[in-house]
Design an enzyme around this catalytic site. Structure first.
Site, PDB file in Angstrom:
ATOM      1  N   ASP A  37      21.124  30.940  -2.334  1.00 13.35           N
ATOM      2  CA  ASP A  37      21.296  29.497  -2.207  1.00 13.35           C
ATOM      3  C   ASP A  37      21.400  29.147  -0.720  1.00 13.35           C
ATOM      4  OD1 ASP A  37      22.531  27.180  -4.417  1.00 13.35           O
ATOM      5  OD2 ASP A  37      22.532  26.751  -2.277  1.00 13.35           O
ATOM      6  N   ILE A  38      20.688  28.082  -0.323  1.00  8.79           N
ATOM      7  CA  ILE A  38      20.644  27.716   1.102  1.00  8.79           C
ATOM      8  C   ILE A  38      21.870  26.907   1.519  1.00  8.79           C
ATOM      9  CG2 ILE A  38      19.402  25.496   1.043  1.00  8.79           C
ATOM     10  CD1 ILE A  38      18.559  28.551   3.250  1.00  8.79           C
ATOM     11  N   GLN A 100      24.090  18.200 -11.327  1.00  9.98           N
ATOM     12  CA  GLN A 100      22.810  18.912 -11.216  1.00  9.98           C
ATOM     13  C   GLN A 100      21.964  18.207 -10.159  1.00  9.98           C
ATOM     14  OE1 GLN A 100      20.317  18.897 -14.726  1.00  9.98           O
ATOM     15  NE2 GLN A 100      18.920  20.428 -13.884  1.00  9.98           N
ATOM     16  N   HIS A 106      18.221  26.585 -13.514  1.00  9.73           N
ATOM     17  CA  HIS A 106      18.689  27.629 -12.602  1.00  9.73           C
ATOM     18  C   HIS A 106      20.105  28.010 -12.975  1.00  9.73           C
ATOM     19  CE1 HIS A 106      19.497  23.691 -10.821  1.00  9.73           C
ATOM     20  NE2 HIS A 106      20.616  24.205 -10.335  1.00  9.73           N
ATOM     21  N   HIS A 108      23.549  29.863 -11.247  1.00  9.93           N
ATOM     22  CA  HIS A 108      24.182  30.257  -9.994  1.00  9.93           C
ATOM     23  C   HIS A 108      24.998  31.530 -10.198  1.00  9.93           C
ATOM     24  CE1 HIS A 108      23.925  26.143  -8.023  1.00  9.93           C
ATOM     25  NE2 HIS A 108      23.841  25.775  -9.292  1.00  9.93           N
TER      26      HIS A 108
HETATM   27  P1  5GP Z   1      22.585  22.324  -8.855  1.00 10.74           P
HETATM   28  O1  5GP Z   1      23.383  21.375  -8.008  1.00 10.74           O
HETATM   29  O2  5GP Z   1      21.353  21.647  -9.393  1.00 10.74           O
HETATM   30  O3  5GP Z   1      23.371  23.045  -9.901  1.00 10.74           O
HETATM   31  O4  5GP Z   1      22.117  23.466  -7.878  1.00 10.74           O
HETATM   32  C1  5GP Z   1      20.982  23.413  -7.077  1.00 10.74           C
HETATM   33  C2  5GP Z   1      21.180  24.394  -5.965  1.00 10.74           C
HETATM   34  O5  5GP Z   1      19.931  24.592  -5.319  1.00 10.74           O
HETATM   35  C3  5GP Z   1      22.171  23.916  -4.898  1.00 10.74           C
HETATM   36  O6  5GP Z   1      23.252  24.827  -4.809  1.00 10.74           O
HETATM   37  C4  5GP Z   1      21.332  23.889  -3.621  1.00 10.74           C
HETATM   38  O7  5GP Z   1      22.033  24.341  -2.505  1.00 10.74           O
HETATM   39  C5  5GP Z   1      20.157  24.781  -3.958  1.00 10.74           C
HETATM   40  N1  5GP Z   1      18.948  24.425  -3.250  1.00 10.74           N
HETATM   41  C6  5GP Z   1      18.379  23.196  -3.195  1.00 10.74           C
HETATM   42  N2  5GP Z   1      17.255  23.243  -2.458  1.00 10.74           N
HETATM   43  C7  5GP Z   1      17.106  24.518  -2.043  1.00 10.74           C
HETATM   44  C8  5GP Z   1      16.119  25.181  -1.259  1.00 10.74           C
HETATM   45  O8  5GP Z   1      15.144  24.610  -0.772  1.00 10.74           O
HETATM   46  N3  5GP Z   1      16.306  26.510  -1.044  1.00 10.74           N
HETATM   47  C9  5GP Z   1      17.370  27.185  -1.571  1.00 10.74           C
HETATM   48  N4  5GP Z   1      17.447  28.483  -1.297  1.00 10.74           N
HETATM   49  N5  5GP Z   1      18.314  26.584  -2.322  1.00 10.74           N
HETATM   50  C10 5GP Z   1      18.179  25.272  -2.550  1.00 10.74           C
END
Ligand code: 5GP
Ligand code: ZN
Length: 144
Positions: A37-38, A100, A106, A108
């Site tokens: 994760d970035i 989200q 995805h 984590h």
């Molecule tokens: P969500 O908030 O949808 O559960 O998690 C999405 C995750 O994707 C976040 O933790 C965010 O940091 C990660 N993320 C979003 N864009 C990118 C990207 O371009 N590269 C990487 N490596 N992670 C990303």
């Protein structure tokens, strides 16, 4: 049918699978892709995605959920061996109430500390890419 048939042109995670944008990849196979994760909420925070574009858990066929779960176990075990955290949380968000932010299924992997007070929702704060790049090599060395 190849995985490319299941991807979306505009989705950021589909672009990571197609290597149209870079990522710190941990591993990939025919049906899944694992990467760092970035915006890590903890060192070792990483993600597994299926090579199938679907917005959330409910819209994903069982076979793709199953391969994603198998891959998250492999990633979590490598992170566990690398960092030896006090625990590991597997988090998967669906919808705005769950914060989200990317609409491609995805899961984590989040290393945990005792009393780290991590919340299940968090702000996205960019990580140190040098540190992430060093850590991904250590995790890859622990893949089974
Ligand atoms: P969500 O908030 O949808 O559960 O998690 C999405 C995750 O994707 C976040 O933790 C965010 O940091 C990660 N993320 C979003 N864009 C990118 C990207 O371009 N590269 C990487 N490596 N992670 C990303
Ligand atoms: Zn996608």
């Amino acid at each position: 049918m190849s995985s490319a048939d299941h991807l979306d042109d505009d989705c950021i995670f589909c672009k990571i699978i197609r290597v149209e944008i870079p990522s710190f990849k941990v591993f990939e196979d025919g049906k899944t892709f694992a990467f760092m994760d970035i915006n890590p909420i903890a060192s070792g925070h990483s993600l597994v995605i299926p090579k199938f574009h679907s917005a959330n858990l409910y819209e994903t066929p069982d076979e793709w959920v199953a391969v994603t779960a198998t891959a998250i176990r492999r990633l979590a075990w490598a992170v566990e061996k690398t960092l030896e955290p006090a625990g590991v949380s597997i988090v998967q968000a669906n919808g705005p109430g769950a914060k989200q932010s990317v609409h491609h299924l995805h899961m984590h992997v989040i290393p945990r500390g005792i009393d780290d007070d991590l919340m299940m929702s968090w702000e996205l704060v960019p990580g140190d890419t040098d540190a992430i790049g060093e850590l991904v090599e250590r995790i890859k060395a622990n893949l089974d």
